[in-house]
Design an enzyme around this catalytic site. Structure first.
Site, PDB file in Angstrom:
ATOM      1  CE1 TYR A 232       9.988   4.930  -9.362  1.00 43.12           C
ATOM      2  CE2 TYR A 232      10.391   2.963 -10.684  1.00 43.12           C
ATOM      3  CZ  TYR A 232       9.536   3.750  -9.953  1.00 43.12           C
ATOM      4  OH  TYR A 232       8.226   3.389  -9.808  1.00 43.12           O
ATOM      5  CD  GLU A 320       7.030   4.433  -6.973  1.00 39.46           C
ATOM      6  OE1 GLU A 320       6.372   5.077  -6.129  1.00 39.46           O
ATOM      7  OE2 GLU A 320       6.860   4.577  -8.198  1.00 39.46           O
TER       8      GLU A 320
END
Ligand code: GDP
Ligand code: MN
Length: 511
Positions: A232, A320
């Protein structure tokens, strides 16, 4: 000026970000205002409660307990002239020390003059690939046959078909057609056509969308790559750090909030000095924390730097990438993308803002935006017509404290024209559940007489059928009051906010 992000991919994974529509709604709901997305707009049946949100994930340690409040009046009261009696002094002190109504609700006071533009994944990926960030080859399709065509043209070993909606969690989502999963992998291009048929035109519900989901209008058809590891990575403009922060976890792909809750030690954070920019050592450190080894470490660091430079260049508030993955062939690839933008930068990011897909907004929100008004739908029955975010929230609160429930609020903002007031009333009265209207306008820049003229015009032309309570204060208020009282219209005027709320609540209760 109240500007709340009406754009979807609503929820930032990170609680420290600015204020978006969903967080506004959850804040409103936590105060007892049952939030609902968008307005009724007369369409009925569209009202719905926002799904409960997971607790916002904060990646910084909890703030230290607040320092004991200093007496803000220390010294001042003592210097005051003798006639100020003990009671007056106490009153002043209580007022000064009283926690502000809104301050107790940190989410609400975070309401800022921001609208965070969101783009679809394919738009974000285009920006990324134009800036040297590694993404898969892809096409976008609006129909099943186009999707099939795209799949053939890709000529890939495997294809990934992804529904394009402005919300995350698509992989685990469900379509109203019955199809499970907003992300499908297949080796057979023909299957892409069949799958796309069950995606386009149907609603996809994920844990980030309202219960009934969001209609899919486009799909992305991309070359699938094998993923050997999912990490991530996000870059955020973080207020608590006064600048950009890299956030990463070697455990990506899954719900990052869950990782943060169960394994907070697996969340890594790197603060970046916006003047100095990202340092090689910082990018390397993050790559290492994400578990990229050997030559992959340099490659990941290079991608991180490119993502950071893109973040700056496009005035993003958040980039993101989840998963930020690695392939068995040794490539670091951004498999998903979510970018939010700072709307204050619209003037220098015209190309990006031109891509704004407003189709996921409620029609009433778009209609309001056309007249430079901001509309937020709630689920009570008192419409609030206000200027400014602070006044909006104060108005909602005081209605609630007096036993009523706001139906919505419409923020007029600063430089007001009479026609805007008319349009505002038109929007407010179009909502069938509105049983009373409360106008609460403070004329600072706004001239109250303009508001009053707008109100009387709207009342006449729209043949207003619900009680109207008006509280005006500030610039030119006397003329405004004359206009209202001489209009012969059944307008209830109020002396202050409390009075206005009481009268509005009473007018609804009478019905
Ligand atoms: P989200 O569920 O909305 O976050 O959509 P993503 O784009 O992140 O896709 C969901 C999941 O599908 C990812 O976490 C991956 O595990 C998987 N996925 C997406 N693209 C590919 C791909 O090209 N190859 C493989 N093997 N898996 C993929
Ligand atoms: Mn994802």
């Amino acid at each position: 000026m109240l500007k709340v992000n009406l754009g979807p991919r609503w929820r930032s994974s990170w609680g420290t970000q600015g204020f978006d529509r969903r967080s506004l709604r959850s804040a409103a709901a936590s105060q007892g205002h049952q939030a609902r997305p968008g307005g009724g707009g007369g369409a009925g049946g569209r009202r719905r409660a926002a799904p409960p949100l997971p607790p916002p994930f904060l990646f910084q340690p909890p703030p230290a307990p607040p320092a004991p409040r200093q007496d803000p009046l220390a010294g001042f009261l003592d210097k005051m002239a003798a006639p100020v009696g003990a009671q007056a002094r106490k009153l002043l002190r209580d007022l000064a020390l009283r926690p502000p109504l809104l301050a107790a609700r940190s989410q609400v006071v975070q309401l800022t003059s921001r609208r965070w533009l969101n783009l679809q994944e394919y738009q974000s990926k285009k920006l990324m690939s134009d800036n040297g960030v590694k993404v898969q080859r892809f096409f976008v399709a609006d129909t099943a046959s186009e999707a099939l065509e795209a799949a053939k043209r890709l000529n890939a070993k495997e294809i990934v078909l992804k529904a394009q909606i402005l919300a995350g969690g698509r992989g685990k989502g469900v379509f109203s057609s019955g199809l499970k999963g907003g992300v499908h992998l297949t080796k057979d291009p023909k299957v892409v056509g069949q799958l796309a048929k069950q995606m386009i035109g149907y609603n996809l519900a994920t844990k980030q969308t309202p219960k009934e989901g969001v209609k899919v209008k486009k799909v992305m058809v991309a070359e699938a790559l094998d993923i050997s590891r999912e990490t991530y990575l996000a870059i955020l403009m973080d207020r608590s750090c006064n600048g950009p922060v890299l956030v990463g976890s070697p455990q990506g792909g899954v719900d990052i909030e869950e990782v943060a809750a169960s394994n907070p030690e697996l969340i890594f954070k790197e603060q970046i000095d916006i003047i100095e920019g990202i340092k090689d050592s910082q990018a390397q450190q993050m790559a290492e924390n994400l578990g990229f080894l050997g030559p992959l470490k340099n490659q990941a660091a290079d991608q991180i730097k490119k993502l950071y430079n893109l973040f700056l260049k496009i005035d993003a508030t958040q980039v993101e990438v989840n998963p930020f993955g690695e392939t068995p062939e040794g490539q670091v690839v951004c498999f998903d993308a979510k970018i939010n933008f700072d709307d204050n930068a619209e003037f220098r990011q015209k190309d990006i803002f031109a891509m704004d897909d407003k189709s996921e907004n409620e029609p009433i929100e778009n209609e309001a935006a056309r007249y430079d008004l901001k509309y937020i739908g709630l689920d009570g029955n008192i419409a609030c017509f206000v200027n400014g975010a602070g006044l909006a929230m104060a108005t909602c609160d005081i209605i609630f404290l007096n036993g009523g429930k706001p139906a919505n609020f419409l923020d007029l903002g600063g430089g007001v024209k009479e026609s805007q007031v008319y349009q505002a009333f038109k929007l407010l009265t179009a909502d069938p559940k509105v049983e009373a209207i409360l106008v609460n306008i403070f004329g600072g820049i706004v001239n109250c007489a303009i508001i009053a003229n707008g109100i009387t015009k709207a009342c006449r032309e729209l043949e207003l059928k619900v009680p109207l309570v008006v509280r005006l204060e500030g610039t030119n208020v006397h003329e405004a009051q004359n206009i209202l009282s001489n209009s012969g219209l059944p307008i209830t005027s109020a002396v202050d906010l409390e009075d206005a709320a009481k009268k509005a609540v009473a007018s609804v209760a009478k019905k």
